[in-house]
Design a protein around this motif. Structure first.
Motif, PDB file in Angstrom:
ATOM      1  N   SER A 172       0.810  -1.222   0.000  1.00 52.29           N
ATOM      2  CA  SER A 172       0.000   0.000   0.000  1.00 52.29           C
ATOM      3  C   SER A 172       0.842   1.270   0.000  1.00 52.29           C
ATOM      4  CB  SER A 172      -0.918   0.010   1.223  1.00 52.29           C
ATOM      5  OG  SER A 172      -0.160   0.042   2.430  1.00 52.29           O
ATOM      6  N   GLY A 173       2.166   1.106   0.100  1.00 50.45           N
ATOM      7  CA  GLY A 173       3.039   2.273   0.117  1.00 50.45           C
ATOM      8  C   GLY A 173       3.049   2.995   1.449  1.00 50.45           C
ATOM      9  N   THR A 174       2.640   2.299   2.515  1.00 56.49           N
ATOM     10  CA  THR A 174       2.619   2.908   3.843  1.00 56.49           C
ATOM     11  C   THR A 174       4.045   3.076   4.369  1.00 56.49           C
ATOM     12  OG1 THR A 174       0.486   1.872   4.346  1.00 56.49           O
ATOM     13  CG2 THR A 174       1.792   2.648   6.219  1.00 56.49           C
ATOM     14  N   ASP A 175       4.328   4.233   4.902  1.00 58.35           N
ATOM     15  CA  ASP A 175       5.651   4.527   5.456  1.00 58.35           C
ATOM     16  C   ASP A 175       5.877   3.658   6.697  1.00 58.35           C
ATOM     17  OD1 ASP A 175       7.971   5.557   6.539  1.00 58.35           O
ATOM     18  OD2 ASP A 175       7.345   7.653   6.408  1.00 58.35           O
ATOM     19  N   LEU A 176       6.954   2.885   6.715  1.00 61.41           N
ATOM     20  CA  LEU A 176       7.235   2.002   7.846  1.00 61.41           C
ATOM     21  C   LEU A 176       7.591   2.768   9.117  1.00 61.41           C
ATOM     22  CD1 LEU A 176       9.307  -0.855   6.128  1.00 61.41           C
ATOM     23  CD2 LEU A 176       6.843  -0.736   6.556  1.00 61.41           C
ATOM     24  N   ALA A 177       7.775   4.061   9.002  1.00 67.74           N
ATOM     25  CA  ALA A 177       8.067   4.897  10.168  1.00 67.74           C
ATOM     26  C   ALA A 177       6.829   5.653  10.647  1.00 67.74           C
ATOM     27  CB  ALA A 177       9.183   5.886   9.845  1.00 67.74           C
ATOM     28  N   ASP A 178       5.704   5.476   9.953  1.00 72.34           N
ATOM     29  CA  ASP A 178       4.454   6.168  10.295  1.00 72.34           C
ATOM     30  C   ASP A 178       3.640   5.281  11.227  1.00 72.34           C
ATOM     31  OD1 ASP A 178       1.981   7.396  10.426  1.00 72.34           O
ATOM     32  OD2 ASP A 178       1.871   7.849   8.281  1.00 72.34           O
ATOM     33  N   SER A 179       3.825   5.449  12.529  1.00 67.71           N
ATOM     34  CA  SER A 179       3.190   4.564  13.511  1.00 67.71           C
ATOM     35  C   SER A 179       1.667   4.617  13.459  1.00 67.71           C
ATOM     36  CB  SER A 179       3.677   4.898  14.919  1.00 67.71           C
ATOM     37  OG  SER A 179       3.348   6.221  15.273  1.00 67.71           O
ATOM     38  N   ALA A 180       1.086   5.795  13.234  1.00 65.11           N
ATOM     39  CA  ALA A 180      -0.372   5.924  13.197  1.00 65.11           C
ATOM     40  C   ALA A 180      -0.964   5.134  12.025  1.00 65.11           C
ATOM     41  CB  ALA A 180      -0.766   7.399  13.091  1.00 65.11           C
ATOM     42  N   SER A 181      -0.337   5.233  10.866  1.00 65.04           N
ATOM     43  CA  SER A 181      -0.833   4.515   9.690  1.00 65.04           C
ATOM     44  C   SER A 181      -0.647   3.017   9.854  1.00 65.04           C
ATOM     45  CB  SER A 181      -0.101   4.995   8.428  1.00 65.04           C
ATOM     46  OG  SER A 181      -0.424   6.334   8.146  1.00 65.04           O
ATOM     47  N   LEU A 182       0.477   2.607  10.445  1.00 63.24           N
ATOM     48  CA  LEU A 182       0.721   1.187  10.669  1.00 63.24           C
ATOM     49  C   LEU A 182      -0.285   0.612  11.662  1.00 63.24           C
ATOM     50  CD1 LEU A 182       4.622   1.073  10.914  1.00 63.24           C
ATOM     51  CD2 LEU A 182       3.217   0.077   9.106  1.00 63.24           C
ATOM     52  N   GLU A 183      -0.604   1.375  12.705  1.00 66.26           N
ATOM     53  CA  GLU A 183      -1.584   0.908  13.691  1.00 66.26           C
ATOM     54  C   GLU A 183      -2.945   0.731  13.033  1.00 66.26           C
ATOM     55  OE1 GLU A 183      -3.409   2.171  18.056  1.00 66.26           O
ATOM     56  OE2 GLU A 183      -2.378   3.665  16.833  1.00 66.26           O
ATOM     57  N   LYS A 184      -3.357   1.690  12.218  1.00 64.92           N
ATOM     58  CA  LYS A 184      -4.645   1.612  11.514  1.00 64.92           C
ATOM     59  C   LYS A 184      -4.686   0.400  10.600  1.00 64.92           C
ATOM     60  CE  LYS A 184      -7.710   4.318   8.514  1.00 64.92           C
ATOM     61  NZ  LYS A 184      -7.870   5.610   7.785  1.00 64.92           N
ATOM     62  N   LEU A 185      -3.590   0.163   9.888  1.00 60.62           N
ATOM     63  CA  LEU A 185      -3.508  -0.977   8.983  1.00 60.62           C
ATOM     64  C   LEU A 185      -3.553  -2.283   9.763  1.00 60.62           C
ATOM     65  CD1 LEU A 185      -3.125  -1.832   6.020  1.00 60.62           C
ATOM     66  CD2 LEU A 185      -0.655  -1.670   6.366  1.00 60.62           C
ATOM     67  N   ALA A 186      -2.863  -2.329  10.902  1.00 60.81           N
ATOM     68  CA  ALA A 186      -2.832  -3.541  11.731  1.00 60.81           C
ATOM     69  C   ALA A 186      -4.225  -3.929  12.208  1.00 60.81           C
ATOM     70  CB  ALA A 186      -1.910  -3.327  12.932  1.00 60.81           C
ATOM     71  N   LEU A 187      -5.011  -2.943  12.575  1.00 61.48           N
ATOM     72  CA  LEU A 187      -6.356  -3.195  13.096  1.00 61.48           C
ATOM     73  C   LEU A 187      -7.341  -3.614  12.012  1.00 61.48           C
ATOM     74  CD1 LEU A 187      -6.589  -0.196  15.597  1.00 61.48           C
ATOM     75  CD2 LEU A 187      -6.397  -2.631  16.178  1.00 61.48           C
ATOM     76  N   SER A 188      -6.985  -3.372  10.751  1.00 59.39           N
ATOM     77  CA  SER A 188      -7.916  -3.665   9.655  1.00 59.39           C
ATOM     78  C   SER A 188      -7.579  -4.943   8.896  1.00 59.39           C
ATOM     79  CB  SER A 188      -7.941  -2.487   8.665  1.00 59.39           C
ATOM     80  OG  SER A 188      -6.697  -2.356   7.995  1.00 59.39           O
ATOM     81  N   LEU A 189      -6.519  -5.635   9.280  1.00 58.80           N
ATOM     82  CA  LEU A 189      -6.111  -6.838   8.552  1.00 58.80           C
ATOM     83  C   LEU A 189      -7.156  -7.951   8.671  1.00 58.80           C
ATOM     84  CD1 LEU A 189      -2.331  -7.149   9.525  1.00 58.80           C
ATOM     85  CD2 LEU A 189      -3.270  -6.308   7.362  1.00 58.80           C
ATOM     86  N   ASP A 190      -7.564  -8.505   7.525  1.00 59.26           N
ATOM     87  CA  ASP A 190      -8.469  -9.656   7.484  1.00 59.26           C
ATOM     88  C   ASP A 190      -7.588 -10.893   7.342  1.00 59.26           C
ATOM     89  OD1 ASP A 190     -10.454 -11.501   7.115  1.00 59.26           O
ATOM     90  OD2 ASP A 190     -10.983 -10.851   5.087  1.00 59.26           O
ATOM     91  N   LEU A 191      -7.115 -11.411   8.473  1.00 67.76           N
ATOM     92  CA  LEU A 191      -6.075 -12.441   8.483  1.00 67.76           C
ATOM     93  C   LEU A 191      -6.558 -13.742   9.099  1.00 67.76           C
ATOM     94  CD1 LEU A 191      -3.038 -13.310   8.276  1.00 67.76           C
ATOM     95  CD2 LEU A 191      -2.721 -12.242  10.521  1.00 67.76           C
ATOM     96  N   SER A 192      -6.129 -14.852   8.488  1.00 62.35           N
ATOM     97  CA  SER A 192      -6.425 -16.164   9.061  1.00 62.35           C
ATOM     98  C   SER A 192      -5.307 -17.134   8.698  1.00 62.35           C
ATOM     99  CB  SER A 192      -7.770 -16.701   8.539  1.00 62.35           C
ATOM    100  OG  SER A 192      -7.741 -16.845   7.122  1.00 62.35           O
ATOM    101  N   PHE A 193      -5.171 -18.205   9.513  1.00 62.66           N
ATOM    102  CA  PHE A 193      -4.203 -19.269   9.239  1.00 62.66           C
ATOM    103  C   PHE A 193      -4.981 -20.532   8.919  1.00 62.66           C
ATOM    104  CE2 PHE A 193      -1.832 -16.435  12.150  1.00 62.66           C
ATOM    105  CZ  PHE A 193      -0.776 -16.127  11.313  1.00 62.66           C
ATOM    106  N   VAL A 194      -4.643 -21.160   7.803  1.00 64.20           N
ATOM    107  CA  VAL A 194      -5.374 -22.345   7.338  1.00 64.20           C
ATOM    108  C   VAL A 194      -4.425 -23.538   7.286  1.00 64.20           C
ATOM    109  CG1 VAL A 194      -6.743 -23.334   5.479  1.00 64.20           C
ATOM    110  CG2 VAL A 194      -6.892 -20.880   5.950  1.00 64.20           C
TER     111      VAL A 194
END
Length: 226
Positions: A49-71
Motif C-alpha cells: 500500500s506504500g505505507t511509510d514504515l516509520a508512520d506509527s499511526a498509519s501502521l496501527e490503523k492498517l494492523a487493526l484492519s487486517l483480514d487475516l487467518s491461518f489455514v
C-alpha cells in the motif's frame, strides 16, 4: 487468562521455530500461532500500500484492519489475507526485514497483542514468535527459547533458497540476520530475550527430531502429554 495450555516457543529467525512448532502442534493436535507471520503480513500490506514504515499511526490503523487467518495444509500452515494465500509473498528477505522494523513500533505491538491472544483455544496452542513467553502468553505452561548461531541460521537460509532454485548470497544473508538480531534484541518494546522461566535450547548442530524431542520432554514434565 484462559486455562487452555500454551507452549510458547521464542527465538530469532532461522533457529528452527517454525518447523518445530508445526511438529509439536501436529503431535499434540494443538492449534498453532505463527506470530512472526502476523508481523510479516502487516509489513507486506504496508509495502503493497506504500505505507511509510516509520508512520506509527498509519501502521496501527492498517494492523487493526487486517483480514487475516491461518489455514492448516498438508505441508504447513497457509497465511491468508483477505481471502488470498500470501504464504510465499511474506517469506521474502524484503518482507522479513520490513517485519522486524514494524514489530519495533509500540503502537503496532499493542494493536496486535489481543489478536494474537485470541488464537488461544482448546485443546491447546503452540505459539511461535519472539515475545510469546515474555509478553503475549506470560502464563504459558511451557516456555522455550530456541536459538542458533548467526552462521548456522545463514547456512540454513541458503539451503532453503537453493532448494527452491533461488539465488543465495551467504555473506549478504549473514549480515541481514545479524542486523535483524541486533534490532530485535535491543528494541525498547518487547525485546527478543528468553523468559526467566524458559528452557533455552541452542539448536546449532541439532536435528529437528532432537529439537522436537526436547520440547515434548518438557511438555511431558508439565503433564501436557504422555
Amino acid at each position: 487468562m484462559s486455562k487452555v495450555p500454551v507452549i510458547a516457543v521464542d527465538g530469532p529467525g532461522g533457529s528452527g521455530k517454525g518447523t518445530v512448532c508445526k511438529r509439536i502442534a501436529d503431535t499434540l493436535h494443538y492449534h498453532i500461532l505463527d506470530s512472526g507471520a502476523i508481523y510479516r503480513v502487516l509489513a507486506y500490506a504496508a509495502l503493497q500500500s506504500g505505507t511509510d514504515l516509520a508512520d506509527s499511526a498509519s501502521l496501527e490503523k492498517l494492523a487493526l484492519s487486517l483480514d487475516l487467518s491461518f489455514v492448516p495444509a498438508d505441508d504447513g500452515v497457509l497465511t491468508v489475507l483477505s481471502g488470498k494465500d500470501i504464504s510465499s509473498q511474506i517469506r521474502t528477505e524484503e518482507t522479513g526485514a520490513a517485519a522486524s522494523k514494524v514489530a519495533a513500533v509500540p503502537a503496532v505491538r499493542k494493536a496486535l497483542l489481543e489478536r494474537q491472544r485470541m488464537f488461544r483455544a482448546a485443546p491447546g496452542l503452540v505459539a511461535d514468535g519472539r515475545d510469546m513467553g515474555t509478553v503475549v502468553f506470560p502464563d504459558a505452561e511451557v516456555k522455550i527459547f530456541l536459538d542458533a548461531s548467526c552462521e548456522e541460521r545463514a547456512r540454513r537460509r541458503v539451503r532453503q533458497l537453493e532448494a527452491r532454485g533461488k539465488p543465495a548470497d551467504y555473506e549478504k544473508i549473514l549480515a541481514e540476520i545479524a542486523e535483524r538480531d541486533h534490532r530485535d534484541r535491543t528494541r525498547a518494546v518487547a525485546p527478543l530475550k528468553p523468559a526467566d522461566d524458559a528452557l533455552v535450547i541452542d539448536s546449532t548442530g541439532m536435528s529437528i527430531d532432537e529439537e522436537v524431542e526436547k520440547v515434548l520432554s518438557l511438555a511431558r514434565e508439565k503433564g501436557l502429554c504422555s
